[in-house]
Scaffold this active site. Structure first.
Site: not given
Length: 187
Positions: A62, A132
């Site tokens: 991604h 993240y």
């Protein structure tokens, strides 16, 4: 923190400098001053968690394009993952190359992923939890995915991912499974 630049310019492995005592340890996982001293982006506008219930869950590859291209700092808080970044910067001498690292709740290692990189991982344990920190919020219209097993990138995933030997295979979303190959992706 100990910053080690990978072979892909601008991408760093970040190890902790632990301060141990009888209680355990204390360590910083982020310091804007230290990031800036290494020339790294210090903006964090979003933090997210990825919980992976089962071993062999695969996510990626991604990334986001401008105007929402993002820097990511990824850490595995629980469990163990095989983490991969791919340099997709057209002007880079390492464009198309990748680096991988094992991140775990035991080694406390982080991965600094600059703009212009695709990111993915496979969970090596049940119940992995990944943090993240991102410089830009999620932007569905600017989010892109490259197929995790793209032959032009040829990532050396752990053997089970490539050859499940009747073990049921990896767990991957339809979006990731059917993502375009890098050469077919428009971004």
């Amino acid at each position: 923190m100990i910053f080690t630049e990978t072979k892909l310019k601008g991408a760093f492995i970040i190890d902790l400098e632990k301060h141990d005592d009888i209680r355990g340890f204390f360590a910083r996982i982020y310091c804007s001053k230290e990031f800036a001293e290494h020339g790294l982006d210090t903006e964090i506008s979003q933090q997210s968690l990825s919980y992976n219930k089962q071993k062999w869950t695969l996510r990626g590859l991604h990334f986001q394009v401008e105007p929402d291209a993002e820097v990511k700092v990824v850490r595995c808080l629980q469990g163990n993952i095989f983490d991969v970044i791919v340099d997709i910067r057209p002007e880079s001498p390492t464009c198309g190359q990748y680096v991988c690292s094992e991140l775990s709740g035991e080694n406390h290692r982080g991965f600094y992923i600059p703009k212009g990189f695709a990111h993915g991982f496979v969970s090596l344990t049940d119940e992995s939890l990944i943090l993240y920190q991102m410089s830009a919020p999620y932007s569905p219209e600017n989010a892109r995915t490259i197929r995790w097993n793209d032959p032009d990138i040829n990532i050396a995933w752990p053997e089970y991912v490539i050859n499940p030997n009747g073990g049921g295979g990896i767990i991957v979303s339809d979006k990731d499974k059917n993502a375009p190959l890098w050469k077919d992706l428009r971004y």
